[in-house]
Design an enzyme around this catalytic site. Sequence first.
Site, PDB file in Angstrom:
ATOM      1  N   HIS A 221      -9.957   5.203 -10.737  1.00  0.00           N
ATOM      2  CA  HIS A 221      -9.537   5.948  -9.542  1.00  0.00           C
ATOM      3  C   HIS A 221      -8.615   5.092  -8.688  1.00  0.00           C
ATOM      4  O   HIS A 221      -8.790   3.882  -8.549  1.00  0.00           O
ATOM      5  CB  HIS A 221     -10.713   6.526  -8.758  1.00  0.00           C
ATOM      6  N   ASP A 233     -12.444  -1.926  -5.111  1.00  0.00           N
ATOM      7  CA  ASP A 233     -12.824  -0.538  -5.396  1.00  0.00           C
ATOM      8  C   ASP A 233     -11.711   0.391  -4.937  1.00  0.00           C
ATOM      9  O   ASP A 233     -11.716   0.831  -3.819  1.00  0.00           O
ATOM     10  CB  ASP A 233     -14.148  -0.220  -4.682  1.00  0.00           C
ATOM     11  N   GLU A 267     -11.822  10.189  -6.081  1.00  0.00           N
ATOM     12  CA  GLU A 267     -13.140   9.791  -6.610  1.00  0.00           C
ATOM     13  C   GLU A 267     -14.106   9.591  -5.459  1.00  0.00           C
ATOM     14  O   GLU A 267     -15.266   9.995  -5.524  1.00  0.00           O
ATOM     15  CB  GLU A 267     -13.019   8.506  -7.437  1.00  0.00           C
ATOM     16  N   GLU A 268     -13.615   8.984  -4.388  1.00  0.00           N
ATOM     17  CA  GLU A 268     -14.492   8.660  -3.262  1.00  0.00           C
ATOM     18  C   GLU A 268     -14.934   9.907  -2.488  1.00  0.00           C
ATOM     19  O   GLU A 268     -15.858   9.838  -1.691  1.00  0.00           O
ATOM     20  CB  GLU A 268     -13.795   7.669  -2.312  1.00  0.00           C
ATOM     21  N   ASP A 292     -14.084   1.186 -12.895  1.00  0.00           N
ATOM     22  CA  ASP A 292     -14.247   1.407 -11.459  1.00  0.00           C
ATOM     23  C   ASP A 292     -14.989   0.198 -10.907  1.00  0.00           C
ATOM     24  O   ASP A 292     -16.192   0.064 -11.092  1.00  0.00           O
ATOM     25  CB  ASP A 292     -15.039   2.696 -11.218  1.00  0.00           C
ATOM     26  N   HIS A 383     -16.922  -0.733   0.035  1.00  0.00           N
ATOM     27  CA  HIS A 383     -16.627   0.399   0.922  1.00  0.00           C
ATOM     28  C   HIS A 383     -16.393  -0.020   2.383  1.00  0.00           C
ATOM     29  O   HIS A 383     -16.554   0.793   3.289  1.00  0.00           O
ATOM     30  CB  HIS A 383     -17.715   1.475   0.832  1.00  0.00           C
TER      31      HIS A 383
HETATM   32 ZN   LIG Z   1     -14.925   3.244  -6.963  1.00  0.00          ZN
END
Ligand SMILES: [Zn+2]
Length: 418
Positions: A221, A233, A267-268, A292, A383
């Site tokens: 992603h 990420d 994706e998130e 990922d 995140h």
């Molecule tokens: Zn991810």
Amino acid sequence: MRADENRLRADLEILQRIADANGGIRAVGTSGYEAAVDAAAASLEDIGFAVETPSVSFTGFIELPGASLTVDGRTFAAPDELHALIYSAGGDVTGPVAVLDESGCEPGQFADVPSGAIVLTTGGGCFRRDQALNAADAGAAAFVVGYPDRGAGEIYRPTLIDPAGITIPVVSVTDDGVRALRDAEGDDAHLAVETERAPATLRNVIASLGEGPSVLMLGAHLDSVLDGPGLNDNGSGVVALLEVARAIVETGVPEGWTVRIGLWGGEEFGDIGSRAYVETSGDDVAAYLNLDMAGSPNGATLVYDEAGAPSGSEEITRAFEAWLDARGEPHAPVDIGGSSDHFAFGQAGTPTGGLFAGASETGSAAQPAASGSTGGPADACYHLACDDLDNVDVARVALFAEATLGVAYALMEGGIEP
Ligand SMILES: [Zn+2]
């Protein structure tokens, strides 16, 4: 093939610069994501792939500034101590605080919750969406996901996957908010949050090389979360696939095969780009490999080995393990429960596999002892705004690129039936 760490770093720097120029993020619905699509598409074209950027309809999401929760005279406010989960409804509600002893993953766990309550849970183990739907069905005025181990500025906002059925505010709070709610059980609290959920489009990047009828697809992603630049990420997975693409152009695609690369948007927000792709054009994919989070700084080499994956996936797991064993690299199996873009492929019956370097887990999912990690979270910036260029272990990204390339050829040259 040896992946070129300088080139990987240079590709990561491009994504960092894009985030820096666009408010620090590359989430879908933002200019940072659009710039990342343009840059990745240009890179794959330069490398020698044929590239398309098909549009996908989805529901955009914005939390307006000013969200807050007031409990017992104390106010917990966005963005440091409170956030709406992605696809939360807005609302301005006052109601008694109820604290679940359990996760709220089962409808019956809300039996003692008074109607109109602001309900806190610190449990999990299912989709946040399921907890939120159960809360709404039980008549809650709002649902609060508490993170008792996270402080101000370290807040997560998971996705509810789809706005459908999400009729109440669903927010997350950090440690102090959790404590205040626990202390105020039965007393009234006040929550105000405004969100926008509106039709939008995003682009995937789809790149192909080869003319054969059998398709091996590699995916990662391209979007970040709303709260950071997303370099580990999942800039790490994206740049690993760019390096794999360069090696495939050099070596050539075996007779009868096409190699296709998918860089997914959303994706998130809930695997939006990959789900749309599988629904419209994934029929010819013989196997799908996912990357990922390939460079978690305190990470490990974890090989997808998922109980829910379709038949044929085992073969991919074994191929990764064989490659890593031959290289003398420690590794451990991981079941991330389909929580990335391979999920839609698996649901459609396509064999899936992949590598993962670990996220915020310190327990079973990271398996530090078995896999070479030194304990603690694999990625302390998971995140968060600090998931930047310094948060990527480029050596592991290189290893993942090399392993993915090795497995891709093993599968095409006879491991997996076309
Ligand atoms: Zn991810």
